[in-house]
Write a protein that holds these residues in place. Structure first.
Motif, PDB file in Angstrom:
ATOM      1  N   ASP A  51       4.095  -6.406   9.765  1.00 47.74           N
ATOM      2  CA  ASP A  51       4.518  -7.403   8.769  1.00 47.74           C
ATOM      3  C   ASP A  51       3.539  -7.451   7.603  1.00 47.74           C
ATOM      4  O   ASP A  51       3.936  -7.476   6.424  1.00 47.74           O
ATOM      5  CB  ASP A  51       4.602  -8.790   9.411  1.00 47.74           C
ATOM      6  N   LEU A  52       2.252  -7.480   7.931  1.00 41.27           N
ATOM      7  CA  LEU A  52       1.215  -7.536   6.903  1.00 41.27           C
ATOM      8  C   LEU A  52       1.235  -6.267   6.049  1.00 41.27           C
ATOM      9  O   LEU A  52       1.137  -6.335   4.822  1.00 41.27           O
ATOM     10  CB  LEU A  52      -0.153  -7.710   7.561  1.00 41.27           C
ATOM     11  N   ALA A  53       1.378  -5.114   6.700  1.00 40.25           N
ATOM     12  CA  ALA A  53       1.404  -3.848   5.962  1.00 40.25           C
ATOM     13  C   ALA A  53       2.555  -3.812   4.968  1.00 40.25           C
ATOM     14  O   ALA A  53       2.412  -3.320   3.839  1.00 40.25           O
ATOM     15  CB  ALA A  53       1.497  -2.677   6.933  1.00 40.25           C
ATOM     16  N   VAL A  54       3.695  -4.345   5.358  1.00 40.50           N
ATOM     17  CA  VAL A  54       4.843  -4.393   4.446  1.00 40.50           C
ATOM     18  C   VAL A  54       4.502  -5.271   3.242  1.00 40.50           C
ATOM     19  O   VAL A  54       4.795  -4.919   2.090  1.00 40.50           O
ATOM     20  CB  VAL A  54       6.094  -4.921   5.174  1.00 40.50           C
ATOM     21  N   ARG A  55       3.864  -6.408   3.475  1.00 45.43           N
ATOM     22  CA  ARG A  55       3.564  -7.344   2.388  1.00 45.43           C
ATOM     23  C   ARG A  55       2.577  -6.761   1.375  1.00 45.43           C
ATOM     24  O   ARG A  55       2.653  -7.085   0.188  1.00 45.43           O
ATOM     25  CB  ARG A  55       2.992  -8.648   2.949  1.00 45.43           C
ATOM     26  N   VAL A  56       1.646  -5.932   1.850  1.00 43.89           N
ATOM     27  CA  VAL A  56       0.615  -5.421   0.943  1.00 43.89           C
ATOM     28  C   VAL A  56       0.847  -3.955   0.556  1.00 43.89           C
ATOM     29  O   VAL A  56      -0.028  -3.315  -0.032  1.00 43.89           O
ATOM     30  CB  VAL A  56      -0.800  -5.593   1.547  1.00 43.89           C
ATOM     31  N   GLY A  57       2.029  -3.431   0.874  1.00 46.63           N
ATOM     32  CA  GLY A  57       2.348  -2.062   0.481  1.00 46.63           C
ATOM     33  C   GLY A  57       1.563  -1.006   1.213  1.00 46.63           C
ATOM     34  O   GLY A  57       1.238   0.045   0.650  1.00 46.63           O
ATOM     35  N   ALA A  58       1.268  -1.250   2.492  1.00 47.58           N
ATOM     36  CA  ALA A  58       0.411  -0.330   3.241  1.00 47.58           C
ATOM     37  C   ALA A  58       1.124   0.384   4.385  1.00 47.58           C
ATOM     38  O   ALA A  58       0.475   1.048   5.195  1.00 47.58           O
ATOM     39  CB  ALA A  58      -0.799  -1.091   3.803  1.00 47.58           C
ATOM     40  N   LEU A  59       2.444   0.266   4.463  1.00 49.62           N
ATOM     41  CA  LEU A  59       3.148   0.852   5.604  1.00 49.62           C
ATOM     42  C   LEU A  59       3.003   2.379   5.676  1.00 49.62           C
ATOM     43  O   LEU A  59       2.750   2.919   6.756  1.00 49.62           O
ATOM     44  CB  LEU A  59       4.626   0.448   5.572  1.00 49.62           C
TER      45      LEU A  59
END
Length: 314
Positions: A192-200
């Protein structure tokens, strides 16, 4: 009686440096997260076997100048004068004390973290909203929460392939909970966090480097459906810097590409002086440095294009 001050081990010295930086920036009103070294060592290494050296802190980009000024008032200077977030694409500004102190050593002031590709101001705001308080050197310090720490470990591993310490950090963070007390990670929350900060894409590339990470990917369908971007496939495979730069251009808005390309090909003179000490001798030496850089880029281009083609075929 021995009047000599005690000699501190690097880990203790670095902990004191983090405490001092946190204190000075708090006085200046600059939001600051301590990252990397202590947040990894004190979490994933209950056996106390991981050391750390430089102090790494993360700040909102719009407060970088305030932070450099505040620390400059306490004796910190730029390791590479003029190489900052205005003149360089690097993710951090490096400061140091001219004279060693109890908390001596270099300080990396991060304004972004490679792999988190959303707007840097937004990324910091998201992570600041998830912060936790701890103590370093008996001083209150803000640190990322557990999911953020896990994300940063994976992103760091994805960009530093072949580094033994990064590989061990990754192995420990993706290991299942065990009786030894290694803390678990909520990987759904990390995604979830990776999606929010563009890190997926970078998260996927880093997890693919370790068998434990591959198990994490297999356990979360939306992570398994994600793919590492071309840029991060190149980074995690140890490709050349030129190939990575070319891949980076693909995610830059078209109107920004020309400016970014010019900045890479003809970097700021301060950046040139950092990368090529011969350029400090004067304008002629600086011009010669630019010509050498262009020649090196031209020689590396065929190899870089080959690396891009190999990634494209995967």
């Amino acid at each position: 009686m021995n009047d000599e001050p005690p000699v501190l081990d690097p880990r203790t010295s670095a902990e004191l440096a983090h405490a001092e930086i946190a204190h000075l920036l708090a006085l200046a009103g600059v939001p600051t997260l301590a990252i990397k070294g202590p947040t990894v060592a004190l979490w994933l290494y209950p056996d106390d076997t991981r050391s750390w050296g430089d102090a790494d802190v993360w700040l909102p980009p719009h407060r970088m100048d305030d932070a450099v000024a505040a620390l400059g008032g306490h004796g910190f200077t730029e390791v590479h004068p003029g190489v900052d977030h205005h003149t360089s694409e690097d993710h951090a500004v490096v400061l140091q004390r001219p004279v060693a102190t109890t908390g001596g050593g270099e300080v990396d002031l991060h304004h972004r973290f490679p792999g988190a590709d959303a707007d840097p101001e937004r990324v910091f705001a998201v992570l600041w909203g998830r912060r936790e308080r701890t103590a370093l050197g008996h001083t209150p310090v803000w640190v990322p929460d557990r999911s953020t720490r896990a994300l940063l470990v994976v992103l760091n591993s994805a960009r530093t392939t072949g580094v033994a310490q990064a590989e061990e950090d990754l192995r420990r963070v993706v290991a299942p909970d065990d009786p030894g007390g290694l803390p678990g990670v909520d990987w759904e929350d990390v995604v979830d966090l990776a999606v929010r900060v563009g890190a997926l894409p970078a998260l996927r590339a880093g997890l693919d480097l370790d068998p434990g990470g591959a198990r994490v990917v297999a356990s979360i369908p939306r992570l398994g459906a994600a793919t590492a971007s071309r840029e991060w496939s190149l980074r995690s495979s140890g490709a050349s810097r030129t190939a990575v730069r070319l891949a980076e251009l693909r995610r830059v808005p078209p109107r920004e590409r020309a400016r970014r390309l010019v900045r890479w090909v003809v970097p700021h003179p301060a950046v040139m002086r950092m990368r090529d000490p011969r350029t400090v001798r004067g304008r002629g030496a600086l011009l010669a440095g630019y010509l050498r850089r262009l020649g090196q880029g031209a020689r590396e281009l065929p190899t870089a294009l080959g690396e891009l083609r190999r990634v494209r075929r995967r």
